[in-house]
Design a protein around this motif. Structure first.
Motif, short mmCIF file in Angstrom:
data_model
loop_
_atom_site.label_atom_id
_atom_site.label_comp_id
_atom_site.label_asym_id
_atom_site.label_seq_id
_atom_site.Cartn_x
_atom_site.Cartn_y
_atom_site.Cartn_z
N LEU A 163 -10.79 0.85 -2.32
CA LEU A 163 -10.53 0.35 -3.67
C LEU A 163 -9.37 -0.66 -3.67
O LEU A 163 -8.61 -0.75 -4.62
N THR A 168 -5.64 -0.14 -4.79
CA THR A 168 -5.14 -0.27 -6.16
C THR A 168 -5.46 0.95 -7.02
O THR A 168 -5.26 0.93 -8.22
N ASP A 169 -5.96 2.03 -6.42
CA ASP A 169 -6.25 3.22 -7.22
C ASP A 169 -5.48 4.41 -6.66
O ASP A 169 -4.68 4.26 -5.73
N ASP A 170 -5.68 5.58 -7.23
CA ASP A 170 -4.91 6.75 -6.83
C ASP A 170 -5.42 7.38 -5.54
O ASP A 170 -4.70 8.11 -4.87
N VAL A 171 -6.69 7.16 -5.23
CA VAL A 171 -7.31 7.78 -4.06
C VAL A 171 -8.18 6.75 -3.36
O VAL A 171 -8.47 5.69 -3.90
N ALA A 172 -8.62 7.11 -2.15
CA ALA A 172 -9.72 6.41 -1.50
C ALA A 172 -10.95 7.31 -1.61
O ALA A 172 -10.82 8.54 -1.66
N LEU A 215 -4.75 6.43 6.47
CA LEU A 215 -3.79 6.34 5.37
C LEU A 215 -2.40 6.31 5.97
O LEU A 215 -2.15 6.96 6.99
N GLN A 216 -1.50 5.57 5.35
CA GLN A 216 -0.16 5.39 5.88
C GLN A 216 0.87 5.66 4.79
O GLN A 216 0.91 4.96 3.79
N ALA A 217 1.70 6.68 4.99
CA ALA A 217 2.84 6.90 4.11
C ALA A 217 4.08 6.45 4.88
O ALA A 217 4.41 7.02 5.92
N GLY A 228 -5.58 3.78 2.37
CA GLY A 228 -4.67 4.26 1.33
C GLY A 228 -3.30 4.49 1.90
O GLY A 228 -3.06 4.28 3.09
N GLY A 229 -2.38 4.95 1.03
CA GLY A 229 -1.05 5.21 1.53
C GLY A 229 -0.03 5.29 0.42
O GLY A 229 -0.36 5.36 -0.76
N ASP A 230 1.20 5.28 0.86
CA ASP A 230 2.33 5.37 -0.06
C ASP A 230 3.48 4.62 0.61
O ASP A 230 3.65 4.69 1.84
#
Lengths: 326, 326
Positions: A25, A28-32, A87-89, A121-123
């Motif tokens: 996404l 740009t969204d809260d989840v993948a 995902l990468q935080a 995704g990530g943070d």
């Protein structure tokens, strides 16, 4: 120049890495959102790397990103899974500067391209502490075909890919040790420490051939003990069979005690697996096809614990089993 | 007492939290294995929390664990997904002590029970910096039915669950502010800051009713701007419609400028969603069924950006749109 904010960093540096995966996404969204084909299971793993613990803060930022990617892909490789997303935080120290972050993102992007895995995704946060990155890697594996640690059988041969001890010796070089080695050997060992190679193709090929597998992150003896414990077996390693690179061989010929780094040093990210001896010819063929050494180093036996023996079959004392990073 | 090692911590404190999920492999393998029923997609999110940034280092360790769980579950809730597992990468400061870690693990376990979600994997490391936890939450959602930020339509009513601004005001209380409030009001606000409630049941119920949804983590105005940007629309908020708790109402009656905390303060983790006005009766019924206020606060309009208007329809200046944690 002002520090860029979280959204700007994501939009400029990380969102482009999400290409090729609609379920990301665009970050740009809260989840993948991920779909699995029928008959496939999700394999998922997470590993955190902290500056000053898992790598040196002065390591090049692109290599730090790539190490974070690779140690996670290595876990998927060890199970025979195919990577499908990361995902990468990431926690950036206050004031680290845009140039560092940009170099980090560039290294990340290069590896995502190299291994054909999208960022999904990530943070992105700030920290008053050291740079810290946690990657979560997703893979897919035919349901029921993952290579587990618990699958070893009595009489299985124990195999490793590549060479052992290079990464631990590379860290010694970075700390100013092994001064007698030539420059080429030092560079080889350092590269093995900073930039492991996840054995993805090997892991896929091991499905149906190996009974148990894992990657060597904490050191051969300690990691083999995990296969032994979960499989309720013991293991015997023949010390003279351990595969060494020319650089490691040179280091050990100068100081035989460095064998401890081969037995107990971590960060090699080679695969450790067990298989019925009937499969020996298949591994010889596989090694040739992949251009990657596969070496039999011992046997799974009744009992518990890991024993290391010399050429005469006499036990060798192992002094370094639980790897301590840095 | 010596610090327990990684494997001991995992075995004693975290492995018991993996019960009920065979794919977690007892936290003894390199990955977790997850199967999705046919017709379901995986929803996945990751959020990192750093002591001194996302919570105060002196906050109770059980609440820190629970906040980390809940902010991640909140992302799943906002998409209408059902949680199926969590991974936890946790970096403990050197010397933090076993009692702190044990209290943290206990809080984690309580929330995993409360929300019926197993721990399926993770990583435990040490850090020379502040305590840092990254949770990755997995959920399942009927394929194609996830509530995205990008789904808002012109003319949609904008809704929020619960009350707004409580968490930001709670943080002010923790910093010694809002001294005029009574003890009960202060405790309410602090609890809302330290222990958000993921609106999982609401999110599930919004499937098919709402056109767009997200959770409010960075503040109403800033988060609504994300829905607007991805949906290519503008938004108008009627300031007088914003739902306030009695404690917030008391705070605002003493200092009207605190409306900024309601419009821009983060950490509420309420759901923000848009829907066709035809769905108004459904939301009224849903609110009654869940015992949770659902309040219409504005409309999606052509254009871009978020405008806040007063009772007369005149624009209100918004001074705090990009939430800064702590």
């Amino acid at each position: 120049m002002a520090e860029p904010g979280e959204f700007e960093l994501i939009a400029r540096l990380f969102a482009p890495l999400a290409k090729g995966q609609p379920g990301a996404l665009g970050l740009t969204d809260d989840v993948a959102l991920i779909d699995l084909p029928p008959g496939r299971s999700l394999a998922i793993t997470t590993d955190a790397l902290v500056a000053g613990v898992h790598f040196r803060p002065e390591d090049p930022p692109d290599r730090i990103a790539q190490k974070a990617v690779r140690v996670n892909l290595s876990d998927l490789a060890a199970k025979g899974a195919r990577p499908i997303g990361l995902l990468q935080a990431v926690a950036f120290p206050i004031g680290i500067g845009f140039a560092w972050i940009e170099a980090y993102a560039k290294g990340l992007g290069q590896d995502l391209d190299r291994f054909n895995v999208p960022l999904i995704g990530g943070d992105t946060v700030v920290t008053p502490g050291p740079f810290t990155v946690t990657i979560t890697a997703l893979g897919e594996i035919e349901t029921g075909r993952a290579l587990l640690r618990s699958g070893a059988r009595k009489g299985d041969r124990i195999w490793v890919s590549g060479t052992l001890g290079d990464a631990a010796l590379g860290l010694m070089v970075l700390k100013g040790g092994l001064a007698q080695l030539d420059a080429e050997s030092k560079a080889h060992l350092v590269a093995r420490y900073q930039l492991p190679t996840p054995r993805l193709e090997l892991g896929r090929a091991l499905r149906g051939l190996a009974n148990a597998a894992m990657d060597i992150s904490d050191g051969l003896v300690g990691d083999l003990a995990h296969i032994g414990a979960t499989s309720r077996l013991g293991a015997v390693i023949e010390q003279d069979s351990l595969p060494l690179s020319p650089a490691s061989r040179a280091a050990l010929s100068a100081d035989r005690r460095l064998i401890d780094q081969v037995l107990g040093g971590g960060d090699d990210y080679e695969l450790l697996f067990t298989a019925d001896p009937d499969a020996d010819p298949a591994f010889k063929a596989l090694s040739g096809r992949l251009g990657l050494p596969l070496t039999a180093i011992g046997r799974m036996v009744e009992g518990e614990g890991v024993r290391v023996v010399d050429a005469a079959g006499d036990p060798v004392a192992v002094t370094m089993t639980g790897y301590r990073h840095l």
